[in-house]
Design a protein around this motif. Structure first.
Motif, mmCIF file in Angstrom:
data_model
loop_
_atom_site.group_PDB
_atom_site.id
_atom_site.type_symbol
_atom_site.label_atom_id
_atom_site.label_comp_id
_atom_site.label_asym_id
_atom_site.label_seq_id
_atom_site.Cartn_x
_atom_site.Cartn_y
_atom_site.Cartn_z
ATOM 1 N N LEU A 36 0.802 -1.223 0.000
ATOM 2 C CA LEU A 36 0.000 0.000 0.000
ATOM 3 C C LEU A 36 0.834 1.272 0.000
ATOM 4 C CD1 LEU A 36 -2.899 -0.691 2.553
ATOM 5 C CD2 LEU A 36 -3.029 -0.650 0.061
ATOM 6 N N GLY A 37 1.996 1.228 0.670
ATOM 7 C CA GLY A 37 2.722 2.462 0.928
ATOM 8 C C GLY A 37 4.166 2.429 0.485
ATOM 9 N N GLN A 38 4.971 3.180 1.222
ATOM 10 C CA GLN A 38 6.392 3.332 0.928
ATOM 11 C C GLN A 38 7.217 2.495 1.911
ATOM 12 O OE1 GLN A 38 7.199 5.201 -1.817
ATOM 13 N NE2 GLN A 38 4.965 5.338 -2.005
ATOM 14 N N ILE A 39 8.469 2.249 1.550
ATOM 15 C CA ILE A 39 9.372 1.482 2.408
ATOM 16 C C ILE A 39 10.619 2.309 2.686
ATOM 17 C CG2 ILE A 39 10.861 -0.553 2.546
ATOM 18 C CD1 ILE A 39 8.772 -2.098 0.992
ATOM 19 N N THR A 40 10.948 2.426 3.974
ATOM 20 C CA THR A 40 12.142 3.155 4.404
ATOM 21 C C THR A 40 13.125 2.182 5.051
ATOM 22 O OG1 THR A 40 10.968 5.238 4.757
ATOM 23 C CG2 THR A 40 13.023 4.937 5.973
ATOM 24 N N PRO A 41 14.375 2.125 4.576
ATOM 25 C CA PRO A 41 15.360 1.236 5.206
ATOM 26 C C PRO A 41 15.793 1.762 6.567
ATOM 27 C CG PRO A 41 16.394 2.549 3.480
ATOM 28 C CD PRO A 41 14.925 2.843 3.403
ATOM 29 N N VAL A 42 15.987 0.856 7.513
ATOM 30 C CA VAL A 42 16.543 1.186 8.827
ATOM 31 C C VAL A 42 17.563 0.107 9.151
ATOM 32 C CG1 VAL A 42 14.461 2.367 9.649
ATOM 33 C CG2 VAL A 42 14.711 -0.103 10.029
ATOM 34 N N HIS A 48 7.701 -0.584 6.236
ATOM 35 C CA HIS A 48 6.661 -0.254 5.263
ATOM 36 C C HIS A 48 5.576 0.545 5.978
ATOM 37 C CE1 HIS A 48 2.783 -1.534 3.124
ATOM 38 N NE2 HIS A 48 3.391 -0.701 2.286
ATOM 39 N N TYR A 49 5.132 1.631 5.371
ATOM 40 C CA TYR A 49 4.168 2.505 6.052
ATOM 41 C C TYR A 49 3.267 3.201 5.044
ATOM 42 C CZ TYR A 49 7.004 6.429 4.430
ATOM 43 O OH TYR A 49 7.653 7.341 3.628
ATOM 44 N N VAL A 50 2.123 3.640 5.542
ATOM 45 C CA VAL A 50 1.250 4.546 4.796
ATOM 46 C C VAL A 50 1.016 5.756 5.683
ATOM 47 C CG1 VAL A 50 0.118 2.702 3.505
ATOM 48 C CG2 VAL A 50 -0.870 3.466 5.659
ATOM 49 N N GLU A 51 0.813 6.903 5.076
ATOM 50 C CA GLU A 51 0.517 8.101 5.860
ATOM 51 C C GLU A 51 -0.587 8.894 5.183
ATOM 52 O OE1 GLU A 51 3.722 10.992 6.129
ATOM 53 O OE2 GLU A 51 4.658 10.152 4.335
ATOM 54 N N LYS A 52 -1.341 9.582 6.011
ATOM 55 C CA LYS A 52 -2.464 10.360 5.510
ATOM 56 C C LYS A 52 -2.664 11.565 6.415
ATOM 57 C CE LYS A 52 -7.040 9.566 3.510
ATOM 58 N NZ LYS A 52 -8.095 8.551 3.256
ATOM 59 N N GLY A 53 -3.146 12.645 5.855
ATOM 60 C CA GLY A 53 -3.386 13.850 6.640
ATOM 61 C C GLY A 53 -2.299 14.884 6.437
ATOM 62 N N ASN A 54 -2.456 16.001 7.123
ATOM 63 C CA ASN A 54 -1.538 17.130 7.007
ATOM 64 C C ASN A 54 -0.262 16.879 7.816
ATOM 65 O OD1 ASN A 54 -0.248 19.591 6.923
ATOM 66 N ND2 ASN A 54 -1.876 20.748 7.932
ATOM 67 N N PRO A 55 0.902 16.837 7.157
ATOM 68 C CA PRO A 55 2.159 16.597 7.892
ATOM 69 C C PRO A 55 2.465 17.666 8.932
ATOM 70 C CG PRO A 55 2.474 16.252 5.537
ATOM 71 C CD PRO A 55 1.125 16.885 5.700
ATOM 72 N N GLU A 56 1.811 18.821 8.840
ATOM 73 C CA GLU A 56 2.030 19.878 9.818
ATOM 74 C C GLU A 56 1.207 19.673 11.084
ATOM 75 O OE1 GLU A 56 4.374 22.164 9.359
ATOM 76 O OE2 GLU A 56 4.792 21.099 7.480
ATOM 77 N N GLN A 69 -0.843 -6.630 10.531
ATOM 78 C CA GLN A 69 -0.256 -5.754 9.529
ATOM 79 C C GLN A 69 -0.979 -4.410 9.581
ATOM 80 O OE1 GLN A 69 -1.175 -9.074 8.357
ATOM 81 N NE2 GLN A 69 -3.295 -8.400 8.614
ATOM 82 N N LEU A 70 -0.431 -3.414 8.916
ATOM 83 C CA LEU A 70 -0.959 -2.063 9.021
ATOM 84 C C LEU A 70 -2.412 -1.942 8.554
ATOM 85 C CD1 LEU A 70 -1.027 -0.630 5.952
ATOM 86 C CD2 LEU A 70 1.436 -0.494 6.343
ATOM 87 N N GLN A 71 -2.891 -2.897 7.762
ATOM 88 C CA GLN A 71 -4.278 -2.845 7.302
ATOM 89 C C GLN A 71 -5.277 -2.966 8.445
ATOM 90 O OE1 GLN A 71 -1.863 -4.444 5.727
ATOM 91 N NE2 GLN A 71 -2.008 -3.995 3.533
ATOM 92 N N VAL A 87 -1.448 10.999 10.197
ATOM 93 C CA VAL A 87 -1.518 9.619 10.670
ATOM 94 C C VAL A 87 -0.562 8.731 9.870
ATOM 95 C CG1 VAL A 87 -3.018 7.661 11.160
ATOM 96 C CG2 VAL A 87 -3.946 9.992 11.258
ATOM 97 N N ILE A 88 0.268 7.996 10.585
ATOM 98 C CA ILE A 88 1.158 7.007 9.968
ATOM 99 C C ILE A 88 0.810 5.640 10.541
ATOM 100 C CG2 ILE A 88 3.527 6.189 9.727
ATOM 101 C CD1 ILE A 88 4.471 9.058 9.966
ATOM 102 N N ALA A 89 0.458 4.711 9.660
ATOM 103 C CA ALA A 89 0.271 3.316 10.063
ATOM 104 C C ALA A 89 1.419 2.517 9.469
ATOM 105 C CB ALA A 89 -1.069 2.783 9.565
ATOM 106 N N LEU A 90 2.062 1.692 10.275
ATOM 107 C CA LEU A 90 3.236 0.961 9.784
ATOM 108 C C LEU A 90 3.135 -0.531 10.059
ATOM 109 C CD1 LEU A 90 5.109 0.284 12.506
ATOM 110 C CD2 LEU A 90 5.631 2.712 12.307
ATOM 111 N N ASP A 91 3.836 -1.286 9.254
ATOM 112 C CA ASP A 91 4.045 -2.702 9.519
ATOM 113 C C ASP A 91 5.216 -2.825 10.490
ATOM 114 O OD1 ASP A 91 2.068 -3.804 7.832
ATOM 115 O OD2 ASP A 91 3.385 -3.688 6.089
ATOM 116 N N ARG A 92 5.003 -3.499 11.626
ATOM 117 C CA ARG A 92 6.120 -3.726 12.534
ATOM 118 C C ARG A 92 7.254 -4.443 11.804
ATOM 119 N NH1 ARG A 92 6.010 -7.259 15.839
ATOM 120 N NH2 ARG A 92 3.966 -8.200 15.538
#
Length: 328
Positions: A36-42, A48-56, A69-71, A87-92
Motif C-alpha cells: 500500500l505504501g512506501q518502504i524506508t530502510p533502517v 513499510h508505512y502509509v501516511e495520511k493527513g496534514n504533515p504539519e 499488519q498495518l491494514q 496519521v502514519i500506520a506501519l508494519d512492525r
C-alpha cells in the motif's frame, strides 16, 4: 533399511508438495493484499508505512499486534483521524511488507529502536503512539527508551505484562529453533493456517464476529506466508525474552496516555494488562461486550479514545488528571 528409505522418500515428497502448496497460497495472498505504501530502510531491516493527513498536524503513529499488519488500521481508523491529524500506520519490523534481518530483532527494545529510527528519518518528533496488542508493548518500549520522541500513548488492548501462558491460537508459534521455524513455515504452517483460518479468526474476535472482508481489506491474507509464520514465532520468543525487563522499568515511565480494553477480550486479560498500568500514570477505560479486535470492530469508539488521549497529552494547558473519566 528399505523401509527407512521409503519412509524418508515419502516424507520428502510430502514436504515438497506442502512447499508447492505454500508457494501457491503465498502468491495469492500477495495478489490479494498488495503493498500500500512506501518502504524506508533502517538498521536491521526496513519499515513499510502509509501516511495520511496534514504533515504539519500532530502525528499519530499506529503499531499493530502479533501476526498483524498495518491494514488493521487502514481498515477504518486511519480515515477517521486523518482529517485532523497526520496519521502514519506501519508494519512492525518483519511483518506485512516490512523486514528484519535476525530473530534477535524481535525483542521489544530492538523493535522500538527500529521504529524510532524510522521516525527520525521521517522527521517525526513527539508522536502519539497507538499500539494494539503486541504493538502496545512495542509502544511502551519506545516510551521508555525514546521518551523525547513520544508525546503520548493511546493503547488498544495492549500487552503490558508477561503472559501466564501463550494464548491457545498462538501456541503453534512457540518454536525456539530458527531452522525449525523456517522448515515448518515453508511447508505445513501456511496450508494448515489457511484451513483453520475461520476458527482462528473466530477465536481472535470473540465475542464479536470477524468481518467478511478481513482477508483482503484488513490484510489477513498477508498472514498466509512463510515469512509471517516465522516472524510471529520470533515475536512470541522475543517478547518472552524481553517483557520482564520492560515491566521492571515501568516505574520510570514518564510519557502520559491511556489504555482502552474490551472487557470480554479472549486473547489478553484486561485485569492483568490494563488497570495494572494506572500506577504508572496511564488512564484505563473498559468497553463492556467487546473483545480484542476493537480497532476493526469498533473503530469509531477507538478513534474517539485516540482523540481524547491526543488532546490530553499534547495540549499545554491540559493533562489526563485534569480530564473526567470516560469509562464505557
Amino acid at each position: 533399511m528399505t523401509t527407512v528409505l521409503i519412509t524418508i522418500a515419502v516424507l520428502v515428497a510430502v514436504l515438497f508438495f506442502m512447499n508447492l502448496w505454500t508457494r501457491k497460497i503465498t502468491r495469492r495472498g500477495l495478489e490479494t493484499v498488495p503493498q500500500l505504501g512506501q518502504i524506508t530502510p533502517v538498521r536491521g531491516g526496513s519499515i513499510h508505512y502509509v501516511e495520511k493527513g496534514n504533515p504539519e498536524a500532530q502525528t499519530i503513529v499506529m503499531i499493530h499486534g502479533l501476526a498483524g499488519q498495518l491494514q488493521h488500521f487502514t481498515y477504518a481508523l486511519v480515515d477517521l483521524l486523518a482529517d485532523d491529524y497526520h496519521v502514519i500506520a506501519l508494519d512492525r519490523p518483519g511483518c506485512g511488507y516490512s523486514t528484519r534481518d535476525t530473530a534477535e530483532l524481535a525483542q521489544l527494545p530492538r523493535q522500538a529502536g527500529m521504529i524510532a529510527e524510522f521516525l527520525d528519518k521521517k522527521g517525526v518528533d513527539r508522536a502519539v503512539l497507538v499500539g494494539h496488542s503486541l504493538g502496545g508493548a512495542v509502544s511502551l518500549a519506545m516510551a521508555l527508551d525514546h521518551p523525547a520522541r513520544v508525546a503520548g500513548l493511546a493503547l488498544l488492548a495492549p500487552l503490558t505484562h508477561k503472559l501466564p501462558e501463550t494464548p491457545a491460537i498462538f501456541k503453534p508459534l512457540e518454536i525456539r529453533s530458527e531452522w525449525l521455524r523456517s522448515l515448518i513455515g515453508n511447508t505445513v504452517a501456511v496450508p494448515l493456517a489457511s484451513k483453520t483460518a475461520p476458527h482462528t479468526l473466530s477465536a481472535a474476535f470473540d465475542p464479536e464476529t470477524p468481518p467478511d472482508d478481513f482477508l483482503d481489506r484488513a490484510g489477513g491474507a498477508l498472514g498466509l506466508r512463510p515469512s509471517a509464520f516465522v516472524t510471529a514465532s520470533q515475536d512470541v520468543a522475543g517478547v518472552d525474552a524481553s517483557i520482564n525487563a520492560q515491566v521492571a522499568r515501568y516505574p520510570k515511565l514518564t510519557v502520559p496516555g491511556g489504555i482502552l480494553y474490551g472487557r470480554q477480550d479472549a486473547i489478553l486479560s484486561p485485569p492483568l494488562h490494563g488497570p495494572t498500568m494506572t500506577e504508572f500514570g496511564l488512564s484505563y477505560e473498559e468497553l463492556d461486550g467487546f473483545g480484542h479486535m476493537i480497532p476493526i470492530t469498533e473503530p469509531e469508539i477507538c478513534a474517539a479514545f485516540i482523540r481524547r488521549m491526543t488532546e490530553a497529552t499534547t495540549s499545554p494547558r491540559t493533562s489526563l488528571q485534569d480530564r473526567p473519566s470516560e469509562q464505557a
